[in-house]
Every structure is written in structure tokens, then in C-alpha cells.
Scaffold this active site. Structure first.
Site, PDB file in Angstrom:
ATOM      1  N   SER A  52       0.830  -1.198   0.000  1.00 57.24           N
ATOM      2  CA  SER A  52       0.000   0.000   0.000  1.00 57.24           C
ATOM      3  C   SER A  52       0.864   1.248   0.000  1.00 57.24           C
ATOM      4  O   SER A  52       2.031   1.224   0.392  1.00 57.24           O
ATOM      5  CB  SER A  52      -0.937   0.007   1.214  1.00 57.24           C
ATOM      6  OG  SER A  52      -1.920  -0.982   1.087  1.00 57.24           O
ATOM      7  N   THR A  92      -7.258  -3.501  -1.202  1.00 57.38           N
ATOM      8  CA  THR A  92      -7.218  -4.416  -0.065  1.00 57.38           C
ATOM      9  C   THR A  92      -8.614  -4.605   0.503  1.00 57.38           C
ATOM     10  O   THR A  92      -9.035  -5.732   0.800  1.00 57.38           O
ATOM     11  CB  THR A  92      -6.274  -3.874   1.025  1.00 57.38           C
ATOM     12  OG1 THR A  92      -4.971  -3.687   0.475  1.00 57.38           O
ATOM     13  CG2 THR A  92      -6.193  -4.837   2.201  1.00 57.38           C
ATOM     14  N   THR A 146      -0.334  -9.660   3.342  1.00 55.91           N
ATOM     15  CA  THR A 146      -0.690 -10.295   2.079  1.00 55.91           C
ATOM     16  C   THR A 146       0.541 -10.500   1.207  1.00 55.91           C
ATOM     17  O   THR A 146       1.504  -9.728   1.263  1.00 55.91           O
ATOM     18  CB  THR A 146      -1.733  -9.467   1.315  1.00 55.91           C
ATOM     19  OG1 THR A 146      -1.190  -8.170   1.028  1.00 55.91           O
ATOM     20  CG2 THR A 146      -2.993  -9.304   2.146  1.00 55.91           C
ATOM     21  N   GLU A 149     -10.530  -2.524  -9.185  1.00 60.39           N
ATOM     22  CA  GLU A 149      -9.901  -3.766  -9.624  1.00 60.39           C
ATOM     23  C   GLU A 149     -10.656  -4.328 -10.826  1.00 60.39           C
ATOM     24  O   GLU A 149     -11.851  -4.094 -11.004  1.00 60.39           O
ATOM     25  CB  GLU A 149      -9.900  -4.800  -8.487  1.00 60.39           C
ATOM     26  CG  GLU A 149      -9.269  -4.313  -7.195  1.00 60.39           C
ATOM     27  CD  GLU A 149      -7.797  -3.989  -7.348  1.00 60.39           C
ATOM     28  OE1 GLU A 149      -7.090  -4.750  -8.043  1.00 60.39           O
ATOM     29  OE2 GLU A 149      -7.337  -2.984  -6.772  1.00 60.39           O
TER      30      GLU A 149
END
Length: 332
Positions: free
Chosen positions: A16, A73, A44, A276
Site C-alpha cells: 500500500s 485491499t 498479504t 480492480e
């Protein structure tokens, strides 16, 4: 008998955008522990991992899930939660580049204030969008401009933040082409050539805080905006109006509210879900009313931009001006 401490799983995206906040992850964990949350962390390791981690946290019986990262996220986390019968309360630590959904919920950008919101454990029931077998919490859309968020390289977003999206948008402007859409809801049927369509759950989309000014996060309705086929000058005019929240009256804009919308096209149209890639048309978008519970400020006074002279925020190590959040300085 002493009550069992609540267990929280913090799902953290190391890639991030906000380096300063990420360095303070140990402090974040200490604050959560001192606030009574028994917290474990999952960093992650790639695309889709946050979805698996959220589903695993539910299987293991965690009471709270915390998404620490950006909109991507959060998108993955809610996709790991949405289909579960038991859905823990969700906390958000906005560490990404734009943090659209955190902005819509007035979750503070400063990490210690965002932790305070989680520790207060006051939650609000929030709508969720379902499209085919995926879920989104803030925005779905299609058309050339909606592809920006997954076309901008992560490294560029980290280096220059939201400016990266604007740079990519300017690059794409001369190549904008309309798409043919068939749109059906319980209220209307449309067949139009359009530049883009947006199906919004909140008022904050891509840094535009007035794109869907009447949007509610818990009314069970999507706010749908469709931009008709137009030339470049008209497109730029609509974008300029959108910055001021005056675009809904423009003749090139179609606006409606609905619980479910079916969109098909003879063209190849990619779908953007919370920034996304979400597959291609055809799609059916369904609003799942009040499907998740997310921690928010009970008073409603905690905003994404910290108010001036807030003594609680003055202790933050990255302040450039006493009592003013770094994001507020950027907008002044």
C-alpha cells in the site's frame, strides 16, 4: 468470570502507498492490544491473498477483521466475507493512495485516529454490491476511463499518489470511444451509446466527493450515472461540472437509483470493481442492503480531513503544521 477479549485479524497489504504509516504497524498493533483487542496480523503476499485471509479469519472464529491498506485491499477482504453466514465487524485503516470508501465513511486518514474508531466499536450497517459472483463496496463501472485504476502501475501510485490517475486519464482522453449498452432495471430500459457508466454505493468515487451527491450507504439503492456519447470538449465539461457536483443536470448525463441493474453490450467491455478488474459484460448488479457492519465514528464528527487544532491529532509524527492532517494541507 472475566469476559473473553475480542480477537481481531489485521489483514495488511505491505505494498500500500503510505510508507510513513506502514512503518508504524508495531505501534498500531500495540494500540489495538492496549484497547482490549487480541490482534494477529496477516501480511498479504499477492493478488487474492486478502480474500483468502478474510475467509480464513471467519473460519477461525475471529470477532473483528481489520483491512489495512487501500481500496484494493478492502475489495479483497469484503470478497472473503460476503458469502459467509457469520460476518465479523469490519474495521478500516486507510493506508492506500485514494481510500475512496474510507473517505465516504469519514474514517480518519491518520492511523491513530482510525484506530480509535475501531477501538470504540461503534458499527454501521453498510450495503454491498454483488455482480455475478463478485462483490464490491464502493463502485462498479465500465468504459475506457474506468480502466484507469488497474492500468496505473502500483509503483507510480506509490510515488506520486492520486496524480498518477490524472496523468493516465490525460493520456487516454484522445482515445476515448463510446460503447453500446443495453441497460435494464425495474424502472427503465435504455439502449444508448455511452462513454462510461458508474454504479455507485457511496458519494466518493475516484477522488470526486460529489459524483453521487444523494448516495446513501445503507438505503439498499445504487446511484447509477451514465455518460452519453459525447465529444472531447463535452466530456471535459462534464468532468469539470462533476468536480463541483453540478453534473447531474447536464443533458449528457443519465442518473437513476435502483436496487438491481442488468447491463449487456455487443462490445467487449471490462468491468471495474472498487478499482480492480472485475471481468466483462454481461453483468447483473444487485444491492445487498446492510450486508456488512463497519466501524465508524459514533459522533459523526471524525472526518477524513482532520479538523484544525485537534489536539488528539497533534501528536502524529508526520505533521507539517500543528494540528492539521497532511491530506488537509494538500487540499488547502
Amino acid at each position: 468470570m472475566t469476559a473473553r477479549a475480542k480477537r481481531a485479524r489485521l489483514i495488511y497489504n505491505p505494498s500500500s502507498g503510505r510508507e510513513e504509516a506502514k512503518k508504524r504497524l508495531p505501534e498500531i498493533l500495540q494500540r489495538l492490544e492496549r484497547g482490549g483487542l487480541e490482534t494477529s496480523t496477516h501480511a498479504t503476499i499477492g493478488e487474492g491473498d486478502a480474500t483468502l485471509a478474510a475467509a480464513d479469519a471467519i473460519e477461525r472464529g475471529f470477532d473483528i477483521i481489520i483491512a489495512a491498506g487501500g481500496d484494493g485491499t478492502l475489495y479483497e477482504v469484503i470478497n472473503g466475507m460476503a458469502e459467509k453466514e457469520f460476518r465479523p465487524q469490519l474495521g478500516i485503516l486507510p493506508l492506500g493512495t485514494t481510500n475512496d470508501f474510507a473517505r465516504a465513511l469519514n474514517i480518519p486518514r491518520s492511523w491513530d485516529a482510525a484506530v480509535d474508531v475501531i477501538l470504540a466499536q461503534h458499527s454501521q450497517a453498510i450495503d454491498l454490491g454483488k455482480v455475478n459472483q463478485r462483490y464490491f463496496i464502493n463502485i462498479a463501472g465500465g468504459g475506457s476511463m474506468t480502466e484507469l485504476t488497474y492500468e496505473v502501475p502500483s509503483k507510480l501510485k506509490t510515488m506520486i499518489g492520486q496524480l498518477a490517475y490524472y496523468m493516465k486519464g490525460i493520456e487516454k482522453l484522445p482515445r476515448l470511444r463510446p460503447i453500446e449498452l443495453y441497460i435494464q432495471t425495474a424502472e427503465i430500459e435504455l439502449h444508448e451509446e455511452v462513454m462510461l457508466f458508474l454504479i455507485s454505493n457511496s458519494n466518493s468515487v475516484g477522488g470526486f466527493e460529489r459524483l453521487a451527491p444523494d448516495a446513501s450507504l445503507s438505503d439498499g439503492l445504487f446511484d447509477v450515472l451514465i455518460l452519453r456519447k459525447c465529444n472531447l470538449a463535452e466530456f471535459i465539461r462534464v468532468v469539470t461540472l462533476a468536480l463541483r457536483g453540478e453534473h447531474l443536470a447536464d443533458p449528457n448525463v443519465i442518473y437513476l437509483q435502483t436496487r438491481q441493474i442488468q447491463v449487456t453490450s455487443p462490445d467487449y467491455v471490462q468491468i471495474n470493481l472498487d478499482g480492480e478488474f472485475g471481468g466483462t459484460l454481461p453483468c447483473v448488479f444487485t444491492n445487498l442492503q446492510q450486508h456488512l457492519h463497519i466501524f465508524v465514528d459514533e459522533t459523526g464528527q471524525s472526518t477524513y480531513k482532520a479538523p484544525p487544532l485537534n489536539l488528539h491529532l497533534m501528536k502524529l509524527p508526520w505533521k507539517n503544521k500543528a494540528g492539521v492532517d497532511e491530506h488537509e494541507q494538500e487540499e488547502q
